[in-house]
Design a protein around this motif. Structure first.
Motif: not given
Length: 188
Positions: A72-80, A111-126
């Motif tokens: 995504w946007r040239g960066q790794p995106l981790f979806i767990r 962004t709709a303020k809905k919590v989904r604790p089973e999904w973690l979506i983050q940019v994979g850049v230290c």
């Protein structure tokens, strides 16, 4: 003999002269805009860049405990797809132990303020020097806190992507995302 009077604005018809001045100015303005438009339009992002601005990912095939990496946007995106144990472990961490305090729920809220604790979506850049941490693929070390580990300088992240050890100053970044259905997430 009487001298002919000259109109107050100079020679000729003042209304015709005013019209010519306005028309000339308008034509010059249109010409300037027509000349400048290609240069201004060139400053807009290219179509391939706009295409990278947001992506949609089908998360249905991701099994519990599994993680994928997408670009995504040239960066790794981790979806767990986190396990209940990973969620409990992340929620149990006191905020006082964190360098960049952030609750687990705050990191799993779209962004709709809905919590989904089973999904973690983050940019994979230290957040230290921009390396890609390990722990998102099977067989890679997950680090001492069960999350991600950056082997370059030793930054360790927990199961919520929060910095726990090492030189990194901040947690892994959370991109703007929205679940458009139970299985489809729009990122960006």
């Amino acid at each position: 003999m009487a001298t002919p009077s000259i109109p107050a604005g100079g020679h000729g018809d003042p209304t015709r002269r005013d019209f010519l001045m306005v028309a000339t100015g308008a034509l010059a303005g249109v010409g300037a805009v027509a000349t400048a438009w290609p240069f201004i339009n060139n400053l807009n992002p290219a179509a391939d860049t706009l295409a990278l601005a947001s992506i949609e990912v089908n998360v249905q095939p991701i099994q519990v405990g599994q993680a994928i990496t997408v670009s995504w946007r040239g960066q790794p995106l981790f979806i767990r797809h986190r396990t209940p144990e990973e969620i409990k472990e992340a929620e149990a961490v006191p905020l006082s132990e964190l360098r960049d305090p952030q609750t687990d729920n705050a990191r799993c809220t779209d962004t709709a303020k809905k919590v989904r604790p089973e999904w973690l979506i983050q940019v994979g850049v230290c957040t230290h020097l921009g390396c890609v941490p390990l722990g998102n693929k099977p067989g890679q070390p997950k680090g001492p806190f069960g999350g991600w580990f950056c082997p370059c300088h030793g930054s360790a992240y927990d199961t919520s992507g929060r910095i726990r050890q090492g030189p990194a100053p901040r947690n892994l970044a959370i991109p703007p995302y929205l679940f458009t259905s139970d299985t489809l997430v729009k990122i960006g």
